[in-house]
Design an enzyme around this catalytic site. Structure first.
Site, PDB file in Angstrom:
ATOM      1  N   GLU A 226     -26.806  31.130  47.947  1.00 58.56           N
ATOM      2  CA  GLU A 226     -27.339  32.901  48.188  1.00 58.56           C
ATOM      3  C   GLU A 226     -27.947  33.579  46.831  1.00 58.56           C
ATOM      4  OE1 GLU A 226     -23.348  33.422  49.801  1.00 58.56           O
ATOM      5  OE2 GLU A 226     -22.827  31.530  49.679  1.00 58.56           O
ATOM      6  N   GLU A 337     -23.816  41.609  54.984  1.00 60.84           N
ATOM      7  CA  GLU A 337     -23.137  41.721  55.177  1.00 60.84           C
ATOM      8  C   GLU A 337     -22.037  42.481  54.626  1.00 60.84           C
ATOM      9  OE1 GLU A 337     -21.889  37.220  53.905  1.00 60.84           O
ATOM     10  OE2 GLU A 337     -19.235  38.162  53.025  1.00 60.84           O
TER      11      GLU A 337
END
Ligand code: NAG
Ligand code: NAG
Ligand code: NAG
Length: 422
Positions: A226, A337
């Site tokens: 990520e 997120e």
């Protein structure tokens, strides 16, 4: 905390394990609490000594960070037993070519965007042969739930677009607004993301925008790489927007961490510090600043490389760290997120992206543009069959589109709590 413990303790083996890990965390926390102060201080100092490598030079950044220029062969990666005899690869064997020439993108004045750097650059440079590492301070560790958990995610936080278990999606209060592709073999992904400084309501919440390179099923052995930007008061002690990476090969349990906070990623770049503040950031109805992130698999050595902007090849995650990603990724996700800890029993007002909904468009809403995947011939390609996912579109939403300049893109984000998201 009690709510989380009750929540994970629902009987499934997965959750039992998560609960166990969580309880171990609690035990170590309570032990730490019972230790005499001097002993605790000693443990923290020992941990800091493990994390912070001797610096050739230190640069003080105006945000309070200390950037240590550490000799490239003394970086945290080389604490890993498998990397004891590792020869650092100073450049990738292969660099995927894109569909879009970045220098030609954004010719329309309305959509002009600007490149950005890192705040600490104002105050100096790291010498050749060193890499810049954000120094971990005592307070950084003391904010973590336990010393062992410092630099690691607390819960599994992968958005599960097609999951049949909605309970799991909402389990830890993580909310997403993402675009994704799955069902093929992927060898990397790229995106250009504009950078904002979302407001975080509570220190235990965060807001981030990133891409996920995922391998395996959503089980105990999920592999993930990520990278993106994040605001995380818990991790960094402030509300600054920071460049970050994360990796795990076991669904966030025992392996992996943010940035260089464990052994794994091998950095070769002397100009970009992971976890350091990005500056400037975009302003509403004003200048827009964006960053490009490319992650790709070296077809020869199998390592996963990362590039920031057009000029900075940061380094690589060695292939041996992963199982599924040792071969290829099975899913790519791009998007935002946040953590909704439901303060006062209401939805959090923590913002995602700019804090504005996608329909507001350029210079108001946050975007990912020119999203691409790396295919089996190691070329950057437009993603096929893009899906979108969000848990509560009244809180945070996502809208895709495509055009000549921006290729495939999407606007995403939102304010969190509002009249339609109580
Ligand atoms: C590293 O190299 C030394 C000497 O060649 C060897 O004895 C040792 O087993 C190697 N260690 C690893 C982890 O490969
Ligand atoms: C998550 O929880 C919210 C609020 O309880 C609910 O409205 C939403 O439908 C849930 N999302 C999913 C995907 O189940
Ligand atoms: C971060 O922002 C929150 C609210 O937006 C504020 O209460 C807090 O003081 C800020 N923290 C720091 C370290 O600036």
């Amino acid at each position: 905390m009690a709510a989380t413990a009750a929540h994970v303790n629902t009987g499934m083996p997965t959750r039992a394990l998560v609960a166990l890990v969580f309880l171990l965390g609690l035990v170590s926390l309570s032990c730490a609490a019972r230790l005499p102060l001097s002993k605790q201080k000693f443990e923290v100092q020992k941990h800091l000594k493990r994390l912070n490598k001797p610096a050739v030079k230190t640069i003080k950044s105006s945000d309070g960070d200390l950037i240590d220029c550490v000799h490239i062969s003394h970086q945290p990666a080389f604490d890993h037993p498998f990397l004891k005899n590792h020869t650092i690869q100073m450049r990738p064997n292969y660099h995927p070519e894109g569909l879009y020439d970045e220098s030609k993108v954004s010719t329309k004045p309305k959509q002009r965007t600007n490149p950005i750097t890192q705040l600490w650059h104002v105050n100096g440079k790291c010498p050749e042969g060193t890499i810049p590492i954000r120094r971990t301070k005592q307070d950084d560790i003391l904010r973590a739930s336990s010393m062992k958990r410092y630099g690691r995610k607390k819960h599994r936080t992968i958005p599960l677009p097609r999951s049949a278990d909605p309970d799991l999606i909402n389990e830890s209060g993580h909310q997403h607004a993402i675009a994704y592709v799955e069902g093929d073999k992927y060898y990397g992904a790229k995106a250009t993301i504009n950078v904002w400084e979302p407001k975080i309501q509570q220190p235990n919440e965060f807001s981030l925008s990133q891409l996920w390179i995922l391998g395996g099923s959503f089980g105990e052995d999920l592999n993930s790489i990520e990278a993106g930007w994040q605001v995380s008061p818990d991790l960094y002690g402030d509300n600054n927007t920071r460049l970050f990476t994360y990796w795990t090969s076991d669904a966030y349990q025992a392996t992996g961490c943010y940035n260089l906070l464990c052994s794994g990623f091998i950095q070769i770049n002397s100009e970009i510090a992971m976890g350091a503040s990005i500056s400037p950031v975009s302003a509403f109805r004003n200048s827009q600043y964006d960053i490009s992130i490319l992650v790709w698999k070296d077809p020869k050595e199998g390592n996963w490389w990362m590039q920031f902007g057009n000029d900075y090849v940061l380094g690589y995650w060695p292939a041996f760290l992963f199982s599924y990603l040792g071969d290829s990724a099975s899913m790519i996700e791009w998007g935002g997120e946040v953590v909704n800890s439901e303060p006062d029993g209401q939805h959090t007002s923590t913002q995602m992206g700019s804090g504005h909904f996608p329909e507001e468009g350029f210079s108001k809403s946050s975007y990912f543009r020119n999203i691409q995947i790396v295919d089996s011939s190691n070329n950057l390609k437009a993603p096929k069959g893009i899906g979108t996912f969000t848990e509560q579109s009244n809180c945070y939403d996502v809208q895709t589109g495509s055009n000549g300049d921006w290729g495939h893109y999407f606007y995403y984000g939102g304010p969190g709590r509002n009249a339609n998201c109580p």
